[in-house]
Design a protein around this motif. Structure first.
Motif, PDB file in Angstrom:
ATOM      1  N   VAL A  10       3.490   3.725   9.270  1.00  0.00           N
ATOM      2  CA  VAL A  10       3.493   3.702  10.742  1.00  0.00           C
ATOM      3  C   VAL A  10       2.132   3.278  11.283  1.00  0.00           C
ATOM      4  O   VAL A  10       2.042   2.436  12.179  1.00  0.00           O
ATOM      5  N   LEU A  11       1.076   3.860  10.735  1.00  0.00           N
ATOM      6  CA  LEU A  11      -0.262   3.506  11.219  1.00  0.00           C
ATOM      7  C   LEU A  11      -0.620   2.060  10.883  1.00  0.00           C
ATOM      8  O   LEU A  11      -1.200   1.347  11.705  1.00  0.00           O
ATOM      9  N   GLY A  12      -0.256   1.603   9.685  1.00  0.00           N
ATOM     10  CA  GLY A  12      -0.567   0.231   9.295  1.00  0.00           C
ATOM     11  C   GLY A  12       0.178  -0.800  10.116  1.00  0.00           C
ATOM     12  O   GLY A  12      -0.410  -1.768  10.601  1.00  0.00           O
ATOM     13  N   LEU A  13       1.463  -0.592  10.288  1.00  0.00           N
ATOM     14  CA  LEU A  13       2.231  -1.547  11.091  1.00  0.00           C
ATOM     15  C   LEU A  13       1.865  -1.471  12.569  1.00  0.00           C
ATOM     16  O   LEU A  13       1.860  -2.481  13.267  1.00  0.00           O
ATOM     17  N   GLY A  14       1.541  -0.276  13.033  1.00  0.00           N
ATOM     18  CA  GLY A  14       1.068  -0.138  14.411  1.00  0.00           C
ATOM     19  C   GLY A  14      -0.239  -0.866  14.629  1.00  0.00           C
ATOM     20  O   GLY A  14      -0.446  -1.533  15.648  1.00  0.00           O
ATOM     21  N   TRP A  15      -1.137  -0.749  13.670  1.00  0.00           N
ATOM     22  CA  TRP A  15      -2.423  -1.451  13.775  1.00  0.00           C
ATOM     23  C   TRP A  15      -2.208  -2.959  13.765  1.00  0.00           C
ATOM     24  O   TRP A  15      -2.841  -3.684  14.525  1.00  0.00           O
ATOM     25  N   THR A  45       0.829  -1.199   0.000  1.00  0.00           N
ATOM     26  CA  THR A  45       0.000   0.000   0.000  1.00  0.00           C
ATOM     27  C   THR A  45       0.864   1.250   0.000  1.00  0.00           C
ATOM     28  O   THR A  45       0.568   2.224  -0.708  1.00  0.00           O
ATOM     29  N   CYS A  46       1.927   1.224   0.764  1.00  0.00           N
ATOM     30  CA  CYS A  46       2.857   2.364   0.774  1.00  0.00           C
ATOM     31  C   CYS A  46       3.498   2.564  -0.598  1.00  0.00           C
ATOM     32  O   CYS A  46       3.644   3.699  -1.055  1.00  0.00           O
ATOM     33  N   ALA A  47       3.864   1.482  -1.266  1.00  0.00           N
ATOM     34  CA  ALA A  47       4.474   1.587  -2.593  1.00  0.00           C
ATOM     35  C   ALA A  47       3.491   2.162  -3.607  1.00  0.00           C
ATOM     36  O   ALA A  47       3.854   3.005  -4.432  1.00  0.00           O
ATOM     37  N   LEU A  48       2.234   1.723  -3.549  1.00  0.00           N
ATOM     38  CA  LEU A  48       1.220   2.264  -4.453  1.00  0.00           C
ATOM     39  C   LEU A  48       0.962   3.742  -4.172  1.00  0.00           C
ATOM     40  O   LEU A  48       0.782   4.541  -5.101  1.00  0.00           O
ATOM     41  N   ARG A  60       7.633  15.517  -1.318  1.00  0.00           N
ATOM     42  CA  ARG A  60       7.376  15.770   0.101  1.00  0.00           C
ATOM     43  C   ARG A  60       6.055  15.136   0.531  1.00  0.00           C
ATOM     44  O   ARG A  60       5.973  14.474   1.563  1.00  0.00           O
ATOM     45  N   ALA A  61       5.003  15.327  -0.273  1.00  0.00           N
ATOM     46  CA  ALA A  61       3.701  14.732   0.056  1.00  0.00           C
ATOM     47  C   ALA A  61       3.774  13.210   0.023  1.00  0.00           C
ATOM     48  O   ALA A  61       3.171  12.537   0.863  1.00  0.00           O
ATOM     49  N   ALA A  62       4.519  12.668  -0.942  1.00  0.00           N
ATOM     50  CA  ALA A  62       4.655  11.217  -1.035  1.00  0.00           C
ATOM     51  C   ALA A  62       5.366  10.656   0.189  1.00  0.00           C
ATOM     52  O   ALA A  62       4.951   9.632   0.745  1.00  0.00           O
ATOM     53  N   ALA A  63       6.417  11.327   0.634  1.00  0.00           N
ATOM     54  CA  ALA A  63       7.165  10.847   1.805  1.00  0.00           C
ATOM     55  C   ALA A  63       6.314  10.910   3.067  1.00  0.00           C
ATOM     56  O   ALA A  63       6.305   9.969   3.867  1.00  0.00           O
ATOM     57  N   VAL A  64       5.591  12.006   3.242  1.00  0.00           N
ATOM     58  CA  VAL A  64       4.752  12.150   4.437  1.00  0.00           C
ATOM     59  C   VAL A  64       3.619  11.126   4.420  1.00  0.00           C
ATOM     60  O   VAL A  64       3.352  10.460   5.427  1.00  0.00           O
ATOM     61  N   ALA A  65       2.954  10.994   3.283  1.00  0.00           N
ATOM     62  CA  ALA A  65       1.810  10.082   3.205  1.00  0.00           C
ATOM     63  C   ALA A  65       2.234   8.628   3.388  1.00  0.00           C
ATOM     64  O   ALA A  65       1.592   7.878   4.131  1.00  0.00           O
ATOM     65  N   THR A  66       3.308   8.222   2.714  1.00  0.00           N
ATOM     66  CA  THR A  66       3.728   6.826   2.862  1.00  0.00           C
ATOM     67  C   THR A  66       4.276   6.544   4.260  1.00  0.00           C
ATOM     68  O   THR A  66       4.053   5.460   4.793  1.00  0.00           O
ATOM     69  N   GLY A  67       4.954   7.496   4.849  1.00  0.00           N
ATOM     70  CA  GLY A  67       5.425   7.316   6.221  1.00  0.00           C
ATOM     71  C   GLY A  67       4.275   7.175   7.194  1.00  0.00           C
ATOM     72  O   GLY A  67       4.289   6.298   8.071  1.00  0.00           O
TER      73      GLY A  67
END
Length: 68
Positions: A59-64, A35-38, A48-55
């Motif tokens: 973090v939220l996905g792996l945390g969940w 999902t991060c790659a897509l 900048r937007a890509a880095a913030v959004a994928t980060g």
């Protein structure tokens, strides 16, 4: 620092949501990373937007995955 974090993760592996087995953990982690790659591919023009959004998604996905 990384070795200490990996050691902590290995010690507390059973307490996290990854205790359902390595196959489910691997599939969930690959799904989040995919999902991060897509998302990166969709937003690649604005780095900048890509880095913030994928980060944030990573973090939220792996945390969940870890706590559910």
């Amino acid at each position: 620092m990384r070795i200490g974090w990996i050691a902590w993760l290995a010690d507390n592996f059973g307490e996290l949501g990854y205790s359902h087995g390595p196959l489910r953990a691997a599939l969930g982690t690959c799904a989040v990373l995919g999902t991060c790659a897509l998302l990166w591919a969709a937003l690649h023009r604005d780095r900048r937007a890509a880095a913030v959004a994928t980060g944030l998604v990573g973090v939220l996905g792996l945390g969940w995955l870890a706590f559910h």
